[in-house]
Write a protein that holds these residues in place. Sequence first.
Motif, mmCIF file in Angstrom:
data_model
loop_
_atom_site.group_PDB
_atom_site.id
_atom_site.type_symbol
_atom_site.label_atom_id
_atom_site.label_comp_id
_atom_site.label_asym_id
_atom_site.label_seq_id
_atom_site.Cartn_x
_atom_site.Cartn_y
_atom_site.Cartn_z
ATOM 1 N N UNK A 1 -30.710 -21.141 -8.749
ATOM 2 C CA UNK A 1 -30.310 -22.460 -8.264
ATOM 3 C C UNK A 1 -30.271 -23.522 -9.340
ATOM 4 N N UNK A 2 -30.679 -23.165 -10.563
ATOM 5 C CA UNK A 2 -30.601 -24.105 -11.686
ATOM 6 C C UNK A 2 -29.166 -24.188 -12.194
ATOM 7 N N UNK A 3 -28.816 -25.325 -12.774
ATOM 8 C CA UNK A 3 -27.503 -25.472 -13.392
ATOM 9 C C UNK A 3 -27.640 -26.300 -14.657
ATOM 10 N N UNK A 4 -26.671 -26.161 -15.538
ATOM 11 C CA UNK A 4 -26.692 -26.920 -16.777
ATOM 12 C C UNK A 4 -26.036 -28.269 -16.558
ATOM 13 N N UNK A 5 -26.687 -29.294 -17.027
ATOM 14 C CA UNK A 5 -26.111 -30.628 -16.969
ATOM 15 C C UNK A 5 -25.389 -30.934 -18.279
ATOM 16 N N UNK A 6 -26.045 -30.628 -19.404
ATOM 17 C CA UNK A 6 -25.460 -30.918 -20.710
ATOM 18 C C UNK A 6 -26.258 -30.229 -21.802
ATOM 19 N N UNK A 7 -25.579 -29.884 -22.896
ATOM 20 C CA UNK A 7 -26.254 -29.394 -24.090
ATOM 21 C C UNK A 7 -25.708 -30.180 -25.270
ATOM 22 N N UNK A 8 -26.612 -30.762 -26.053
ATOM 23 C CA UNK A 8 -26.230 -31.596 -27.200
ATOM 24 C C UNK A 8 -26.861 -31.058 -28.466
ATOM 25 N N UNK A 9 -26.028 -30.776 -29.486
ATOM 26 C CA UNK A 9 -26.517 -30.292 -30.774
ATOM 27 C C UNK A 9 -26.914 -31.451 -31.676
ATOM 28 N N UNK A 10 -27.855 -31.173 -32.564
ATOM 29 C CA UNK A 10 -28.278 -32.138 -33.571
ATOM 30 C C UNK A 10 -28.240 -31.443 -34.926
ATOM 31 N N UNK A 11 -27.385 -31.935 -35.797
ATOM 32 C CA UNK A 11 -27.279 -31.413 -37.158
ATOM 33 C C UNK A 11 -27.330 -32.614 -38.091
ATOM 34 N N UNK A 12 -28.529 -33.053 -38.439
ATOM 35 C CA UNK A 12 -28.623 -34.269 -39.233
ATOM 36 C C UNK A 12 -28.876 -34.029 -40.714
ATOM 37 N N UNK B 1 -20.649 -32.646 -30.900
ATOM 38 C CA UNK B 1 -21.812 -31.778 -30.813
ATOM 39 C C UNK B 1 -22.199 -31.370 -29.411
ATOM 40 N N UNK B 2 -21.328 -31.634 -28.418
ATOM 41 C CA UNK B 2 -21.634 -31.201 -27.060
ATOM 42 C C UNK B 2 -21.203 -29.745 -26.906
ATOM 43 N N UNK B 3 -22.125 -28.924 -26.415
ATOM 44 C CA UNK B 3 -21.900 -27.482 -26.306
ATOM 45 C C UNK B 3 -21.583 -27.098 -24.871
ATOM 46 N N UNK B 4 -20.576 -26.232 -24.718
ATOM 47 C CA UNK B 4 -20.246 -25.626 -23.420
ATOM 48 C C UNK B 4 -20.526 -24.137 -23.536
ATOM 49 N N UNK B 5 -21.430 -23.648 -22.709
ATOM 50 C CA UNK B 5 -21.770 -22.220 -22.693
ATOM 51 C C UNK B 5 -20.791 -21.545 -21.761
ATOM 52 N N UNK B 6 -20.106 -20.491 -22.226
ATOM 53 C CA UNK B 6 -19.065 -19.848 -21.444
ATOM 54 C C UNK B 6 -19.548 -18.559 -20.797
ATOM 55 N N UNK B 7 -20.823 -18.492 -20.535
ATOM 56 C CA UNK B 7 -21.437 -17.358 -19.866
ATOM 57 C C UNK B 7 -22.791 -17.800 -19.331
ATOM 58 N N UNK C 1 -31.422 -27.363 -37.758
ATOM 59 C CA UNK C 1 -30.464 -27.572 -36.669
ATOM 60 C C UNK C 1 -31.134 -27.281 -35.327
ATOM 61 N N UNK C 2 -30.726 -28.022 -34.305
ATOM 62 C CA UNK C 2 -31.300 -27.826 -32.978
ATOM 63 C C UNK C 2 -30.298 -28.253 -31.921
ATOM 64 N N UNK C 3 -30.623 -27.923 -30.679
ATOM 65 C CA UNK C 3 -29.850 -28.437 -29.554
ATOM 66 C C UNK C 3 -30.787 -28.639 -28.376
ATOM 67 N N UNK C 4 -30.451 -29.620 -27.568
ATOM 68 C CA UNK C 4 -31.215 -29.935 -26.368
ATOM 69 C C UNK C 4 -30.414 -29.507 -25.152
ATOM 70 N N UNK C 5 -31.059 -28.774 -24.261
ATOM 71 C CA UNK C 5 -30.425 -28.320 -23.022
ATOM 72 C C UNK C 5 -31.025 -29.118 -21.870
ATOM 73 N N UNK C 6 -30.175 -29.787 -21.115
ATOM 74 C CA UNK C 6 -30.606 -30.526 -19.935
ATOM 75 C C UNK C 6 -30.220 -29.686 -18.723
#
Length: 129
Positions: free
Chosen positions: A92-103, A77-83, A108-113
């Motif tokens: 100056x911000x950057x993505x650390x991680x995005x994790x999906x939750x499909x329980x 469920x780890x998402x990589x954004x390709x744009x 459905x949701x995802x958290x962007x760090x």
Amino acid sequence: MASRFILSFLILMSAASGARADFADGKLPDGTYHCEVYLLGLFINLGDITIKGNLYSGPVTFGSAPQAYNYQMDANGEISWLGPLGGYTAGGNSLSMTQATLDGQSAPSFDIIMKQPDGAFTASTCTKG
């Protein structure tokens, strides 16, 4: 006794693999995901991200995004954004991680760090509307 242990193990493993079955195709369910962050006691709207197949657009607050980009999601469920991802990857911000939750129990949701230029991290949640 050993057969009970083996049976318990198999039941546990089938339950665990079922929890990840939704990630197997590498896609989030199509739709619009509303993103917000909880900051200083308030929920702040960060815009909507639209998912269609393996494409995403946004986040946008008003109107529609001018272009869609590909994304990838692994079996965990780890998402990589390709744009680009709006303010998450600007200024100056950057993505650390995005994790999906499909329980299966909730939308459905995802958290962007996001890592800010000063080194601090901010988490936002995007939930399918």
